[in-house]
Enzyme design. Structure first.
Site, short mmCIF file in Angstrom:
data_model
loop_
_atom_site.label_atom_id
_atom_site.label_comp_id
_atom_site.label_asym_id
_atom_site.label_seq_id
_atom_site.Cartn_x
_atom_site.Cartn_y
_atom_site.Cartn_z
N MET A 174 -31.09 31.33 66.55
CA MET A 174 -32.26 30.51 65.59
C MET A 174 -31.60 30.14 64.98
O MET A 174 -32.11 28.71 65.01
CB MET A 174 -33.83 31.17 66.39
CG MET A 174 -34.75 30.32 65.19
SD MET A 174 -34.96 29.17 67.59
CE MET A 174 -36.33 30.03 68.01
N LYS A 221 -44.51 66.58 46.87
CA LYS A 221 -44.24 67.82 46.96
C LYS A 221 -44.85 69.19 46.90
O LYS A 221 -45.28 70.17 47.43
CB LYS A 221 -42.26 67.55 46.12
CG LYS A 221 -41.65 69.23 47.02
CD LYS A 221 -40.78 69.54 46.55
CE LYS A 221 -40.27 71.07 47.26
NZ LYS A 221 -39.06 71.36 47.16
N PHE A 237 -34.65 62.56 40.87
CA PHE A 237 -33.62 62.84 42.08
C PHE A 237 -34.96 62.48 43.15
O PHE A 237 -36.33 62.86 42.81
CB PHE A 237 -33.39 63.61 41.87
CG PHE A 237 -32.24 63.69 43.21
CD1 PHE A 237 -31.16 62.90 43.23
CD2 PHE A 237 -32.59 64.30 44.52
CE1 PHE A 237 -30.47 62.43 44.21
CE2 PHE A 237 -31.59 64.19 45.41
CZ PHE A 237 -30.96 63.24 45.39
N GLN A 238 -34.63 61.32 43.63
CA GLN A 238 -35.27 60.20 44.37
C GLN A 238 -36.39 60.13 44.56
O GLN A 238 -37.31 60.15 44.95
CB GLN A 238 -35.14 61.11 45.85
CG GLN A 238 -34.15 61.14 46.41
CD GLN A 238 -33.35 61.93 47.44
OE1 GLN A 238 -34.63 62.82 48.62
NE2 GLN A 238 -32.55 61.43 49.01
N GLU A 244 -35.31 55.51 58.34
CA GLU A 244 -36.81 55.41 58.58
C GLU A 244 -37.20 54.06 59.23
O GLU A 244 -38.43 53.88 59.36
CB GLU A 244 -37.73 55.09 56.50
CG GLU A 244 -37.14 57.17 56.41
CD GLU A 244 -35.62 57.32 55.83
OE1 GLU A 244 -34.87 56.08 55.73
OE2 GLU A 244 -35.62 58.50 55.55
#
Lengths: 561, 191
Positions: free
Chosen positions: A470, A162, A112-113, A50
């Site tokens: 760096m 959802k 969940f999630q 993502e």
């Protein structure tokens, strides 16, 4: 027209003008994915992480000036987006991030999630929404697109449970949105413009610092007209590069921590500093308290909260640079500051060493980026973060806006590959070079697979020095050569590319650079070039963290660790 | 210096989080924050007392204005205003020393709103320095509990900090009918 929430979301995206969606499916966004085949106008790019999707949306937006859109599922999908969202926030990139969430009745139940995406993302966006009814979707999307792309642009996040995707609602696209808490500044206050003009007319050594706002506000022509009328040097912030063509007589490149010596000294000795569309941040301005205390500062920005935040302004004009610049140009007298310009030219001519491209025999990053720039002058350049980024900013020639795409504010390593992917998706048929660090590249290299899937011919140049360059430079200069966790063994990048089905090239000596760049340019698909560069090159000049621009260090001898 | 900043905000879920988060992130010091509904449906009023110099308070105002849900911000400092705060104090007090407490209550024009054999609750509405003086005078008796609402303020005369800008009908309908401002059914409501 009654539609499901999922269809409404896709219809909204079409009305907004979205043609590409960078996304990753998951449980709660399945109802949306299920409807995608019915909306072929929107091309879904399946990314591999993502964060990659988020940076791709960011790169897409910066390359095209259009809204970039990324989609993720709930929980880990949403949290993986956060870095990309904050990156877009810091650099004011018009982006829209859509996440699914658990069904309404499960919100707040730690299912969940489930993650509180709305809460987690809230401080990283210009605005965000949790849409609790399909009825609200159309208006929310219209409002979100408006907010993301107007005023000071930025990311907007929409979180959708959802079952809202499944709920049916009447779809009507609002032609207009009205938000009473949101004003988009336009022209500047006339009196303030007159005050600013009077100060500019009196100036002996005026200096323009043009930032990302010029590009975001599409005011590059107005900038050049203004600079030419008062006849004074223009410096750029990192993100402002390209707002005035680098080959313009009044363009003097980048100021700041790794800005040129002449730019930093000019900024420290100017009697009037005209900051246009930038937020005067620490990397550009050095230690705030000691930034050119003698100068009068005119600060034009669309975001009033940037005024007097870091550096006090003598005249602060809130407005859109596209409108304020013509006002200023009309109000100032035609000026000629030939003596001052000569002074800066002399500084430049006398201080060329720190930014000179090493002639070899070691393979330097400066040489490679210079050659890429010369052999593909029209290319859009995307960089990661670190030494290679600074060398690209210093040495490459940016002649147009949107040509340099780089993570400025947040400094996100790993930006280079996914953002280049997004830029290439926005610019079919045009050349995109991604200048990669060997560290940053490995943070998001999974998008190589997406490049192949999507047939996006990004040319990647890895500046492989086996160090986090760096960090190593700072350890060398400010931590007495105490190298800690900074050297890394690298995979065989050529084999890695080939494992992904991408052409891989390796360059170990300076003589082979041009041939490799040309071969990459000529190849129709994506190419990865592993440039094995000198291990311990340092970026000069440098303003040490916390120092003022006047304390710019040109050579290593001046560093007192 | 203490500034009284009034923010008129959309009465939406999350707005308090946005404002609180902004103050935390930018390191602004809030002395008090009072939130309530207003004369206008859908608008809440936040009265924020901020400690800081003029530059900081200007930043507070600008940052608040950047929040989409904040409709209007006014700094009432230096304006001709009335400011008030309400305090409830539970003071330890039996029959023996009640008279002394009641004298103080009378002097400060406070009210006793609950009485028990060993304690009483005092309510007072006043400006902060008077409240502070009241508390100091009651302390010797034993202050068991205190709650303060935080400052609210209003400019005198015709001038107001109100929004006076009606939402367009379409938007108002959207807000009220479509449940963008639902009551009590969201897990993340701000109030």
């Amino acid at each position: 027209m009654r539609l499901s929430g999922a269809d409404i979301v896709l219809e909204c995206l079409k009305r907004i003008g979205v043609d590409t969606l960078f996304g990753y499916p998951g449980g709660v966004v399945l109802p949306l994915y299920d409807r995608m085949p019915a909306h072929p106008e929107i091309h879904h790019v399946l990314v591999r992480h993502e964060q990659g999707g988020g940076h791709a949306a960011d790169g897409y937006a910066r390359a095209s000036g259009r809204l970039g859109v990324a989609l993720a599922t709930s929980g880990p999908g949403a949290t993986n987006l956060v870095t990309a969202i904050q990156n877009a926030m810091m650099d004011s990139v018009p982006t829209l991030f859509i996440t699914g969430n658990v069904a309404r009745e499960l919100l707040g139940k730690d299912g969940f999630q489930e993650a509180d995406a709305t809460g987690i993302i809230m401080p990283a966006v210009k605005h965000n929404y949790l849409v609790m009814r399909a009825d609200d979707l159309a208006y929310t999307f219209a409002e979100a697109a408006h907010i993301a792309q107007t005023g000071r642009p930025g990311p907007v996040h929409i979180d959708i449970p959802k079952d809202v995707f499944l709920e049916e609602a009447e779809f009507t696209w609002p032609e207009e949105v009205s938000i009473r808490g949101y004003d988009v500044p336009g022209a500047g206050d006339d009196e303030l413009v007159r005050d600013a003009a009077a100060i500019i007319d009196d100036a002996e050594r005026p200096l323009i610092i043009a930032g990302h706002g010029i590009i975001l506000g599409r005011a590059w022509d107005e900038l050049v007209a203004f600079a030419e009328k008062i006849g004074t040097p223009v410096l750029n912030t990192l993100l402002g590069l390209g707002s005035i063509p680098a080959d313009h007589a009044l363009s003097y490149g980048m100021l700041g921590m790794h800005g040129s010596y002449e730019a930093n000294i000019a900024a420290s000795t100017a009697d009037v500093v005209i900051a246009l569309g930038n937020r005067m941040d620490d990397r550009a301005m050095g230690r705030f308290a000691d930034f050119n205390r003698e100068a009068k500062v005119i600060h034009v920005d669309i975001d009033a909260s940037e005024h007097n935040k870091n550096i006090p302004a003598t005249v602060a004009i809130v407005g859109d640079v596209k409108q304020v610049l013509p006002q200023l140009t009309a109000a100032v007298q035609t000026g000629a500051h030939a003596e001052w310009v000569r002074e800066v030219d002399t500084l430049r001519d006398e201080h060329t060493d720190s930014m000179a491209v090493p002639s070899g025999p070691e393979l330097s990053v400066q040489h490679i980026v210079t050659r890429i720039s010369e052999l593909s002058p029209e290319a859009t350049v995307v960089t990661g973060v670190g030494q290679h980024q600074m060398w690209a900013a210093q040495q490459m020639t940016f002649t147009r806006p949107h040509q340099l795409i780089t993570s400025g504010g947040l400094g996100t390593m790993g930006f280079e590959v996914p953002a280049a992917m997004g830029a290439q998706a926005a610019l079919p048929g045009q050349r995109v070079w991604s200048i990669c660090g060997d560290g940053g590249f490995q943070m998001t290299l999974h998008e190589l697979a997406t490049l192949l899937d999507e047939q996006l011919p990004v040319k990647m140049a890895i500046m492989n020095n086996g160090f986090l360059g760096m960090v190593r430079q700072w350890q060398e200069l400010f931590y007495a050569d105490n190298y800690v966790s900074v050297s890394m063994s690298q995979p065989d990048f050529v084999k890695l590319a080939e494992a992904y089905g991408i052409k891989g090239l390796r360059v170990t000596d300076i003589e082979s650079v041009d041939a490799a760049i040309k071969e990459a340019n000529d190849h129709p698909g994506p190419v990865l070039v592993d440039f094995q560069v000198e291990a311990e090159g340092n970026v000069w000049p440098m303003v040490p963290a916390g120092a003022s621009l006047a304390e710019t260090i040109e050579t290593p001898d001046e560093v007192t660790a | 210096m203490k500034h009284t900043v009034v923010a008129m905000v959309e009465d939406r879920p999350g707005v308090l989080t946005r404002v609180a988060s902004l103050f935390r992130r930018r390191g602004f010091n809030i002395d008090s924050l009072a939130v309530g509904t207003t004369e206008e449906q859908g608008i809440s009023r936040m009265t924020i007392v901020v400690d800081g110099d003029d530059g900081i308070v200007q930043q507070v105002e600008h940052q608040l204005n950047k929040l989409i849900d904040v409709v209007k911000v006014s700094d009432l400092t230096g304006e001709d205003t009335v400011t008030r705060e309400l305090v409830l104090l539970k003071v330890r007090c039996g029959a023996i020393n009640r008279r002394g407490v009641l004298d103080i209550v009378e002097i400060f024009r406070a009210q006793v709103i609950d009485l028990s054999p060993t304690s009483l609750i005092i309510q007072v509405v006043a400006e902060e320095d008077r409240l502070d003086a009241l508390v100091e005078n009651l302390r010797p008796y034993g202050v068991m509990e205190m709650v303060r609402t935080g400052r609210v303020a209003m400019t005198r005369g015709e001038q107001t900090a109100a929004v006076h800008e009606e939402e367009p009908d379409e938007l108002q309908r959207f807000h009220t009918e479509s449940g963008r401002r639902p009551e009590g059914e969201l897990p993340f409501t701000s109030k």
